[in-house]
Structures are given as C-alpha cells and as structure tokens.
Design a protein around this motif. Sequence first.
Motif, PDB file in Angstrom:
ATOM      1  N   PHE A 104       0.856  -1.183   0.000  1.00 51.54           N
ATOM      2  CA  PHE A 104       0.000   0.000   0.000  1.00 51.54           C
ATOM      3  C   PHE A 104       0.896   1.240   0.000  1.00 51.54           C
ATOM      4  O   PHE A 104       1.393   1.659   1.056  1.00 51.54           O
ATOM      5  N   PRO A 105       1.120   1.843  -1.169  1.00 50.88           N
ATOM      6  CA  PRO A 105       2.012   3.011  -1.254  1.00 50.88           C
ATOM      7  C   PRO A 105       1.291   4.304  -0.859  1.00 50.88           C
ATOM      8  O   PRO A 105       0.076   4.435  -1.012  1.00 50.88           O
ATOM      9  N   GLY A 106       2.073   5.273  -0.373  1.00 47.64           N
ATOM     10  CA  GLY A 106       1.555   6.619  -0.109  1.00 47.64           C
ATOM     11  C   GLY A 106       0.584   6.722   1.047  1.00 47.64           C
ATOM     12  O   GLY A 106      -0.263   7.622   1.086  1.00 47.64           O
ATOM     13  N   VAL A 107       0.664   5.832   2.031  1.00 48.17           N
ATOM     14  CA  VAL A 107      -0.245   5.848   3.179  1.00 48.17           C
ATOM     15  C   VAL A 107       0.204   6.922   4.172  1.00 48.17           C
ATOM     16  O   VAL A 107       1.390   7.179   4.346  1.00 48.17           O
ATOM     17  N   GLN A 108      -0.781   7.566   4.851  1.00 47.78           N
ATOM     18  CA  GLN A 108      -0.501   8.611   5.846  1.00 47.78           C
ATOM     19  C   GLN A 108      -0.918   8.128   7.236  1.00 47.78           C
ATOM     20  O   GLN A 108      -1.989   8.461   7.738  1.00 47.78           O
ATOM     21  N   PRO A 109      -0.094   7.343   7.909  1.00 44.14           N
ATOM     22  CA  PRO A 109      -0.503   6.714   9.177  1.00 44.14           C
ATOM     23  C   PRO A 109      -0.767   7.702  10.303  1.00 44.14           C
ATOM     24  O   PRO A 109      -1.670   7.487  11.120  1.00 44.14           O
ATOM     25  N   ILE A 110       0.009   8.786  10.382  1.00 49.31           N
ATOM     26  CA  ILE A 110      -0.196   9.744  11.476  1.00 49.31           C
ATOM     27  C   ILE A 110      -1.530  10.468  11.301  1.00 49.31           C
ATOM     28  O   ILE A 110      -2.268  10.686  12.283  1.00 49.31           O
ATOM     29  N   LEU A 111      -1.869  10.821  10.070  1.00 51.65           N
ATOM     30  CA  LEU A 111      -3.150  11.466   9.792  1.00 51.65           C
ATOM     31  C   LEU A 111      -4.314  10.564  10.203  1.00 51.65           C
ATOM     32  O   LEU A 111      -5.288  11.013  10.826  1.00 51.65           O
ATOM     33  N   ILE A 112      -4.225   9.272   9.880  1.00 44.60           N
ATOM     34  CA  ILE A 112      -5.276   8.325  10.243  1.00 44.60           C
ATOM     35  C   ILE A 112      -5.360   8.165  11.757  1.00 44.60           C
ATOM     36  O   ILE A 112      -6.458   8.060  12.327  1.00 44.60           O
ATOM     37  N   LEU A 113      -4.225   8.170  12.433  1.00 45.27           N
ATOM     38  CA  LEU A 113      -4.213   8.060  13.892  1.00 45.27           C
ATOM     39  C   LEU A 113      -4.892   9.271  14.532  1.00 45.27           C
ATOM     40  O   LEU A 113      -5.680   9.121  15.480  1.00 45.27           O
ATOM     41  N   GLU A 114      -4.598  10.461  14.030  1.00 47.21           N
ATOM     42  CA  GLU A 114      -5.249  11.668  14.551  1.00 47.21           C
ATOM     43  C   GLU A 114      -6.768  11.572  14.407  1.00 47.21           C
ATOM     44  O   GLU A 114      -7.517  11.880  15.348  1.00 47.21           O
ATOM     45  N   ALA A 115      -7.227  11.164  13.222  1.00 49.72           N
ATOM     46  CA  ALA A 115      -8.667  11.045  12.978  1.00 49.72           C
ATOM     47  C   ALA A 115      -9.295   9.997  13.901  1.00 49.72           C
ATOM     48  O   ALA A 115     -10.419  10.173  14.392  1.00 49.72           O
TER      49      ALA A 115
ATOM     50  N   VAL B 181     -12.998   8.641  18.640  1.00 54.96           N
ATOM     51  CA  VAL B 181     -13.158   8.085  19.987  1.00 54.96           C
ATOM     52  C   VAL B 181     -13.629   9.162  20.961  1.00 54.96           C
ATOM     53  O   VAL B 181     -14.561   8.950  21.759  1.00 54.96           O
ATOM     54  N   LEU B 182     -13.012  10.349  20.899  1.00 52.25           N
ATOM     55  CA  LEU B 182     -13.391  11.437  21.810  1.00 52.25           C
ATOM     56  C   LEU B 182     -14.829  11.894  21.574  1.00 52.25           C
ATOM     57  O   LEU B 182     -15.576  12.156  22.528  1.00 52.25           O
ATOM     58  N   LEU B 183     -15.246  12.001  20.306  1.00 53.38           N
ATOM     59  CA  LEU B 183     -16.605  12.437  20.006  1.00 53.38           C
ATOM     60  C   LEU B 183     -17.636  11.404  20.453  1.00 53.38           C
ATOM     61  O   LEU B 183     -18.728  11.766  20.905  1.00 53.38           O
ATOM     62  N   THR B 184     -17.308  10.139  20.339  1.00 47.04           N
ATOM     63  CA  THR B 184     -18.213   9.091  20.814  1.00 47.04           C
ATOM     64  C   THR B 184     -18.424   9.211  22.322  1.00 47.04           C
ATOM     65  O   THR B 184     -19.556   9.126  22.824  1.00 47.04           O
TER      66      THR B 184
END
Length: 567
Positions: free
Chosen positions: A153-164, A169-172
């Motif tokens: 899977f090229p070009g993945v943004q793991p930190i961005l996904i972690l932030e989201a 979780v907080l909104l839930t």
Amino acid sequence: MAGQIKADITGIQQTAEGMLQTNHHSLRRAVGVWGSYTWGYADVGADVYVALGIVMAAAQGATNVAFLFAGLVYVMVGLAYTELAAAYPMAGGGQFYVLRGLGDFWGFVAGWAVLLDFTIDIALFALASAGYINFFFPVLNTRINIAILGLSFPGVQPILILEATIFVVLLTLLNIVGVRESSRFNEILGALDVVSESAILFFGFLFAFNPTLLVHQMVTQWPDPYHLAYGASLAIISFVGLESISQASQETIRPGKVVPRTSIALILTVLIYALAFSNLSLAMLPWQSFAMHNGDPVAWLASHIPILGLVAGPYVALLGATLVLISSNAGVFGASRITYSMARFELLPSWFAKVHPRFRTPVRTLVVFSGFALLELWLAGLSPNAYDVLGNMYAFGAATAYMLVFVSLLVLRFTDPWTPRPFKVPLNIRIRGKDGEIRLLPIIGVMGFLGISSIVVLVVLTHAIGRIAGPAWILLGLLIFIWHRRRRKLPVYKSVKRNWEKEQLHVYEDAGEYDLADELRENLARKRRLHGETNKESALPAGTRVVDVPLPGGANGGRRKHKGDLE
C-alpha cells in the motif's frame, strides 16, 4: 372485598410504573432554537471545507455549476425535510418518514442508507479535521509505503489516520455523556464559524475576486461530460446533513415551531456559502492548486487573500478543524438516533434501543456505529487519497434515502392528510379525494424526486467505489433485517400494525405542542365521521413499543381528557 380488589389493582399499577421507571428511559428534550440550527449547520456548514477540493479536482472550471446543480436539488430536499420534521417530530428523520409513508421494508432501506452516510460522515470529517490541523504541522502528513499480508500500500498517511481515530473516539465519549453537552459544544463552535465564514467571503470578494480569471477558467477549463457528472455528484457532499435537524426533533423543545425556522435558515445559509466559495475559488486561483490541497482547500484559499493572507490562512485552518470536527460530531449523533428509532420500530434488534439510565443516551448504537466509522476510516487510510475514497461512497447513501423521502412526502400527502403540517412545501396542486377532502400534490416534491434520482444515476455511472460499496452495504443491512424479522416472527415484506395517531398525540404533548395535538384530534374526529369509523384503539402486537416517550404525571400527563381522544 371491593377494597381488597382496589388495593390489588393499585399495587399492580405501582409495580408496572416502577418497572417502567427502572427499565425504560426516554430521550431528553434539551435542544432549543440555536441548538437545532447548529446541529444542522454543524453537519452541512462544514461540508464545503471538505468538498471544495474534491469537487474542483473533478469539475475543474465548472465547479460553480456543479455546486449550483447540487444546491438546487438540496433546496428541494430541505423543503421536504422541513415539512416532514415539523409534522412528525420523532427521532429517526428520513427513515421514520419513509416508514410512515412506505412501510417497514422501505423504512429500513432508507434508514440503513442514511446510516452509511452518517458513518462515512464521522470518518471523513474527523479525517478532514486532522488535515486542517496539519496545515500547521505538514510533517504529520508524511506518506510511507507499507505492506500487510503480502499486499503493498504506497503513499499511506498513518499519522493522519491516527489523529482522525483519536477524534472519533473522543466524540463518541462526548455523545455518551449526553445530548445537552453535545449540543452546547455545537452551539459555541457554530456561532464562531458562521461569523468567520462570512468574514472570509467578505474580504475575499473585496480584495481578491478576479472576474476575468473566473470567466477564463470556465471557458478554457470546462471539463468533459464524465468529469462534470462526477463533480456534480460529488458536490452533493456539500449539502448532506440537513437530516441532523430532523434527527434531533424528538429532543427539540417545541419542534413544530422551531424546526421550520431553523431549517429554512440553514437552507439559505449553506446554499449561499457553497456558491460563494466555489465562485471565489475559481476567481482567485487555478483549480489545479485546490486539487493538490484537498486536505485543507479553504485554508489554502484564505492564505491567498492579499494583505490578510498571512493571518487568514492559519486562522481558517483552525476554524476548518473545529467546524469539520463538529460535523463529525453531528454524524455520531445522527447515526445513533437513526439506529435507536429503527430498533424501536422492530427494524433492528431491540438490543440497539438500550438507553443508558444515567446519561439517557443510546450507548450501544453510539459504540457500534462509531466502530463502523473507524473501520471505514482505516480501510480508506490504506489508499493514497483517503478523502476521495470516503467521498466516493458519501453521495450514494444520501441520494438513495432522499429519493425515498420524496416518495414518502408525496404518499403521505394523500394517505395522511389528517396530520397537522405547520410548514408545507410550496407550489401545490389541489386534488379532491374520494372522501371529499382536499389533498395537495407538491410540485417541488415531484421535481425534487427527479433531481435526486438523477444524482443517484450519476453516482452509479461515475463512482467506481460507490457503485460497489453502496449496494453491498444495503445488501448487508437487508440480511440483518430479514434475520431479525424472522427471529421475531414478524413479516419481512409487510408492516407491523401500529397505532400511529395515539403515539403522535403523545409526542406532541411531550414536546409542548398542545395546539398541534388539539388540531390532530379534531382532524381525526372528522376522519372518523367521513369514513364511518368508530373511536377504537388499534391493537399493537405484544411487546411492541412504537415511540418511547413516557408522559409526566401518568398516562395523560396530568391533562384532562378531550372528547375524541384515542385511548
């Protein structure tokens, strides 16, 4: 002996009331005028912050035309929802209206389609909030190549996904605590965002609007028919979320008066903003630059306003982060309320209808469908462009549900003319029924159905992911629906018989809409006279609860009985 019998009956009544208070809890009415408006604005007002870059990448020099087409359809959708939400102020929104108009099966399809939209709403706008925050920290957008189970899977943004993920979780957790706290969160940020968006547009048109560039891009950068259709179908993203006002109607104080006012105000606000932002963008910068900044397109726009850009860019990035965050919050709320309503009407297992005894919120639905949102977020995160993957599926659920809502609007005008309608969709044709009563056929309802049907066709033709994932989601839901109905020995393709009139009277009185309750009684009395009916209560199947809104002060809420009451 008589005294003993009376004592036994009293004891049984007290036991039943105690069980009701212990085991059954209703939703709390805590949403006022501004809260109702900001619930809708939180979900719709933020959409342009996400849609602008995605739509410009597709519609190019015709971006404003794509927004205009979607906006006109949105106005008709908004008017339909306004009438139905004011007439039927119950949790469930479009799903409930389709249930009333078309029955259980289609009511489930509509609700499940909107659930797809709300779960994507949670994921997409949490992702967008992280994207705007990363305007200040570009390093967090770092892309890497990863391999899972032998797949690359090229070009993945793991930190961005972690932030989201953290945001979801907080909104839930926020929504589990309660709608009052969640509504207050929306009200504060909503007020700030309305003022700020207006300021962005004012200074943008004052200092940076270039009509020559606007015309040049529309003439020389006009897209081919496929990309124009794709852009128009994506532009509906900017207008999805009016559902949130109707979702909150059973928790809104005096919904018959509040909902029409807030809905009309929201329709005008969002339409003006979407058209203004799309035209200003084409008149300031090449459309290609927005396609490259689909994570923070409005901040990119603001940063290029002369004189103010150095301040406006960072400010709008922070503004966008908060606005799309409350849109994600509205998605969490909406998904839980639709599921709560569907469970109450035996469209989903009653397990989902559990209300927390302390917070009086549907905890199980909040956790389950926020979990679906996280799954969608993580799967989309495996793509180089998670925004496009989520946006590709976004229009399918809304367009499908809206199409069924328009059909229900038309059907209910003829099958249920007795329900008071504090607001009616304009432009109607008078048709006299067999019983002598006048029915009104809404022309805008017919036009809206044709408009939203065209968007469904565009989605199927142009959205490679949406035309697969959307129907797959509906199929999954139908399997759950069939399993549940057969397990409960209920009809799959037919509807459970319900006493809608009695339950509607209860909801009106719980909401403080006594004028509407009295009008409904008078209309039902006239209906009985015209149809030769007797004043009998329709029997409900054993164990079925239609709407969980217990009245204060006993079964009649301390109100004296009126002649013609349904009992």
